[in-house]
Structure formats: C-alpha cells, structure tokens
Design an enzyme around this catalytic site. Structure first.
Site, short mmCIF file in Angstrom:
data_model
loop_
_atom_site.label_atom_id
_atom_site.label_comp_id
_atom_site.label_asym_id
_atom_site.label_seq_id
_atom_site.Cartn_x
_atom_site.Cartn_y
_atom_site.Cartn_z
N TRP A 282 0.87 -1.19 0.00
CA TRP A 282 0.00 0.00 0.00
C TRP A 282 0.90 1.24 0.00
O TRP A 282 1.85 1.32 0.79
CB TRP A 282 -0.93 0.05 1.22
N GLU B 136 -2.99 -2.88 -2.66
CA GLU B 136 -4.16 -2.30 -1.96
C GLU B 136 -4.59 -0.98 -2.57
O GLU B 136 -3.82 -0.01 -2.63
CB GLU B 136 -3.80 -2.11 -0.48
N LYS C 144 -7.17 2.49 -2.98
CA LYS C 144 -7.73 3.47 -2.06
C LYS C 144 -8.33 4.64 -2.85
O LYS C 144 -7.87 4.98 -3.93
CB LYS C 144 -6.61 3.97 -1.14
N ASP D 281 -9.79 -2.86 1.16
CA ASP D 281 -9.89 -2.33 2.53
C ASP D 281 -11.28 -1.71 2.69
O ASP D 281 -11.69 -0.88 1.86
CB ASP D 281 -8.78 -1.30 2.76
N HIS E 156 -11.72 2.09 2.23
CA HIS E 156 -11.07 2.74 1.09
C HIS E 156 -11.97 3.09 -0.08
O HIS E 156 -11.50 3.28 -1.20
CB HIS E 156 -9.91 1.87 0.59
N HIS F 156 -8.74 -6.13 3.96
CA HIS F 156 -8.39 -5.36 5.15
C HIS F 156 -9.72 -4.97 5.78
O HIS F 156 -10.36 -4.01 5.36
CB HIS F 156 -7.58 -4.11 4.78
N ASP G 214 -12.28 7.13 6.37
CA ASP G 214 -11.43 5.95 6.57
C ASP G 214 -10.76 6.05 7.95
O ASP G 214 -9.55 6.19 8.05
CB ASP G 214 -10.38 5.92 5.44
N ASP H 4 -10.57 3.90 10.49
CA ASP H 4 -9.95 2.71 11.08
C ASP H 4 -10.37 2.45 12.52
O ASP H 4 -9.54 2.17 13.38
CB ASP H 4 -8.42 2.77 10.93
N ASP I 147 -7.48 -4.36 9.61
CA ASP I 147 -6.75 -3.10 9.53
C ASP I 147 -7.51 -2.02 10.30
O ASP I 147 -8.33 -1.32 9.73
CB ASP I 147 -6.54 -2.68 8.07
C1 RNT Z 1 -3.88 2.83 4.66
C2 RNT Z 1 -4.00 1.38 4.36
C3 RNT Z 1 -2.91 0.51 4.92
C4 RNT Z 1 -2.50 0.83 6.33
C5 RNT Z 1 -1.59 -0.19 6.97
C6 RNT Z 1 -0.95 0.33 8.21
O1 RNT Z 1 -4.98 3.54 4.33
O2 RNT Z 1 -5.24 0.92 4.79
O3 RNT Z 1 -3.28 -0.82 4.79
O4 RNT Z 1 -3.61 1.03 7.16
O5 RNT Z 1 -0.69 -0.64 6.07
ZN ZN Z 2 -5.57 -1.21 4.68
#
Ligand code: RNT
Ligand code: ZN
Length: 439
Positions: A202, A243, A245, A276, A279, A303, A311, A313, A343
C-alpha cells in the site's frame, strides 16, 4: 432454560452447571439441526479460518525504526490511551496476551518498520530477513504464521507525498528497492512457516488538490510495480497483494493507486487485490465486490476495518457491514480464496482489548454466516419466492447463535462472554500501566 451462566466477581468466565454451556449448546444445536445445519461440523470449519491480526494496533503504527511515531503518509492514529507497546518484546507480549483471549489459531501481520535493527541505522532498502528473526522465532513459538507489509510512509523520502509513483528517479528507485527487499522477507517467512506469507503493497501517493496530470503518476506506478515484482517468487512462500484506495489525509483529490488501477494491475499480473473496507466512498461497502473480483482473480486479501464517516480505522465490531463481508465469503464458497486481514488502529482505548474485540467480532460474523441454511435460502431465491427468503433471513436473526459462540470459546479454552475483559484489565494494571510510569 431460564438462566445462562454467570460471571464471577474476579471476572473469570465461570460456566456454572445450571445449565452448563454444553447444555445450552445442545439445545441450540437442535434448533439449527431442524434447519439442516450441523453446528459441530461448522465449528470444525471455523477453527480452520485464520485471521491475519495487524501488529500496528498495538503501538499506533509507530514501529521500531526510530523513537518518533507515525509521521506523514495519509493515515493517522488518534487517541492517547496509556500503555502503547514501545519495543518488540512489549508488542509481542501484548499480542500474545490478546491471542490467548481469542478462539482459534491466527496469523500476525507485520510492517517493515517493526524490524529489529540492533541499534544500527538500516535504510529501508537494506532490510532483510535477519531483521525479523526475533519475529520469526516468536511466531514459531506461538505456532502461528506471519504476513508482511512494506512501509511506504513515516519516512523523510515519503514526505513529498510520492513513493513508487515519484517523478524523482532516485526516490522512486529507493522505494522499488524497499519493495524488493520486503518480498524477500515475505519469502523467508513463508519458507520457514510452510504457508505463504501475504505481502501487501500500500502506498500513500496522491494529491491534496486539483490535479492536472492523473495519468503520469499512474504510468510511473505501473513501471515501479513491474520492477518491484520482476523477480519470480515461489507462491508457496510469498503471495503479493496490492491495496487500492479512494482518498487519504492529504490525498483527498487524487490517489494514484485507485481501485480501477489496482484491479487492472492485479488481473494483468496475477496479483492479489487487497480490498480495505475504509477505502471506498463512505456508503460503498466491499462485500459486494468480492464475487465480482474473484471472477477474474484467484485470491484476494481483505483489510477488514470500520470507517466512521471517513477511513477512520475504528475497531471492527459485529455490525451489518461486517456480517455482509462474512456472508459473501461463505455464501460464495470463497473461504480458501479470501485472506482475511484486519486493519484498524485505535489509540483511544486499551489496545489489547481493541485487538480482542476486532478479531472476536470477525469470528462471530464468520460463525453467524456459516450457521446460515444457505441452500434453503438459495432455493427460495431461484424459485422466485422472495417472501420466504426475506422472512427466513429475519427469523434467523433470533436463533441461539450466542450459545454456539459461547460453546466454541469454551471448547477452545478462551474466556466466554465478556469475561475476557477482566483479563485485559488485569494485564493493564500489572503490565501496561507500569510502562507509562517508567518513562
Ligand atoms: C492505509 C491502508 C494501509 C495501512 C496499513 C498500516 O490507508 O489501509 O493498509 O492502514 O498498512
Ligand atoms: Zn488497509
């Protein structure tokens, strides 16, 4: 059937004999059997689904490269709850504590910045498996496998907002070399653990504001990825994931590695696509993407995260989005083709509790999906009986799922119900609180 079991004052789960967890389970088992669902067989299946637990929840994505924490790179951990892990030993101890409270055997996902450098300055393009020996030994000890992530952020060479898509050849090359070094580390993990390491790329590259050249950086990224992945690696040891986004902090207008970019790249180059949950557009969920992308790809990485308005998390919980992800994996018969990684990184609550909550939620969602009488629902659907489909889905929600989950925890030797929290609180008092005092 009036009472379940009680939680004693010292917090340990205490399955009292009136009625014991087994008895409650056997009643639940009958209820599910009436629908043609074999709960014992399902628990055996669940036991075999590993969740890749993200190391970065334990220390707010700080890593051990230097004393500084997470710097630029389009992601941010918020909160200042005490007790963050500051060393590999602390992080390993915290993660082991969390895993003791989670049923089943899982995996652990490391980032390159969690290396052990022995006090020497090691550039990111010079890291190797030797810097992760401590982690490999620990994983072998725990009987778990490792996954890996190159770290394309929190570094002076990422401060300009571009890494693999940088126009500056020196910068670009540095980050390609970092990626190459990381794949070798993934390969070493895989060789030792006898199951492939998933190494996930990523990058934060993008633009805050109106972008004129959206094509150029994507061409550069494609070239960089081709160089990064040029060396063939045995897929029995390492699997590459990319990955995508939509936007990030400081890259609100343009992200080079968008969904379309990486979907195309993954299909063309036989890579895993990493989806993710945070994302995409805020109302867009990843569940519906799984069956489409798996028509064109062999395997994917997830993720699993929980975005709140953006986003963010947040810690994963058993909500509709999570259930939908698990249902898609199970209904589609995708268990072997979907690598489930987590994640999230919340620094505002106890970090061990964050891990346990998130992983247990993911497992609950999978269990709930596995307990579904999917073939009956499918029959209703193919016959056009959408009334029965809807009614049955609604009725399934009040089946004694909790009794099956509790029995699973009991069988796996982990605390039942919220008793695990008392264990975490004890750990906080004995270990985590002391860390702050030493500072
Ligand atoms: C960032 C991505 C990525 C990170 C990690 C720490 O937006 O989601 O995967 O969160 O690699
Ligand atoms: Zn991620």
């Amino acid at each position: 059937m009036r009472k379940y079991y009680k939680i004693t004052n010292n917090g340990r789960s205490n399955a009292v004999s009136n009625p014991p967890i087994e008895q409650t389970y056997s009643l639940a088992k009958q209820r599910y059997a009436e629908l043609g669902v074999d709960t014992d067989a399902i628990l055996q299946l669940l036991e075999k689904i590993p969740i890749s637990i993200q190391c970065w929840q334990g220390d707010d994505v700080a890593g051990f490269e230097s004393v500084g924490g997470l710097t630029d790179g389009g992601i941010m951990a918020t909160g200042n709850y005490p007790g963050r892990a500051r060393t590999p030993e602390e992080l390993r101890a915290d993660a082991a504590r969390a895993m003791d409270l989670i049923p089943g055997k899982h995996r652990f996902s490391l980032h390159a910045i969690y290396l052990e450098h022995g006090g020497r300055k090691i550039e990111r393009n010079e890291i190797g498996p030797e810097h992760f020996r401590g982690w490999m030994d620990w994983a072998a000890d725990q009987g778990i496998a490792l996954d890996f992530n190159p770290t394309f952020f929190s570094h002076p060479k990422a401060a300009g907002g571009f890494t693999l898509a940088a126009r500056d050849e020196g910068l670009r090359r540095f980050w390609v070399e970092h990626g190459i070094a990381c794949r070798k580390i993934g390969e070493a993990f895989g060789r030792r653990q006898k199951t492939p390491c998933v190494t996930n790329v990523w990058i934060p590259d993008g633009m805050k504001d109106l972008t004129i050249d959206r094509k150029g950086p994507r061409e550069i990224l494609r070239k960089s990825l081709d160089e990064l992945f040029a060396a063939p690696i045995d897929p029995a040891c390492n699997l590459d994931a990319v990955e995508c986004k939509l936007f990030g902090i400081g890259s609100e207008t343009y992200v080079v590695g968008s969904h379309e970019f990486y979907l195309g790249y993954a299909v063309e180059n036989k890579k895993l696509l990493c989806l993710d949950a945070g994302h995409f557009h805020p109302t867009e969920t990843i569940a519906d993407k799984i069956s489409s992308v798996l028509l064109f790809l062999d395997e994917i990485l997830l993720h699993v995260s929980r975005g709140v308005r953006w986003d963010s998390d947040h810690v994963v919980i058993l909500n509709d989005d999570l259930r939908a992800i698990a249902e898609e994996i199970v209904r589609g018969g995708f268990i072997r083709r979907v690598h489930i990684g987590l994640d999230f990184f919340d620094a505002s609550i106890n970090r061990v509790a964050a891990w346990v909550t998130g992983v247990r939620a993911m497992l609950k969602a999978l269990l709930s999906a596995l307990l579904e009488p999917t073939s009956r629902l499918r029959e209703f659907e193919t016959q056009g009986d959408y009334t029965s489909r809807l009614v049955m889905l609604e009725e399934l929600k009040t089946l004694p799922f909790g009794a099956v989950w509790n029995y699973y925890c009991e069988k796996q030797g982990v605390p039942v119900g919220k008793a695990w929290l008392d264990e975490v609180k004890r750990y906080e008092k004995d270990v985590l609180e002391k860390r702050e005092k030493q500072l």
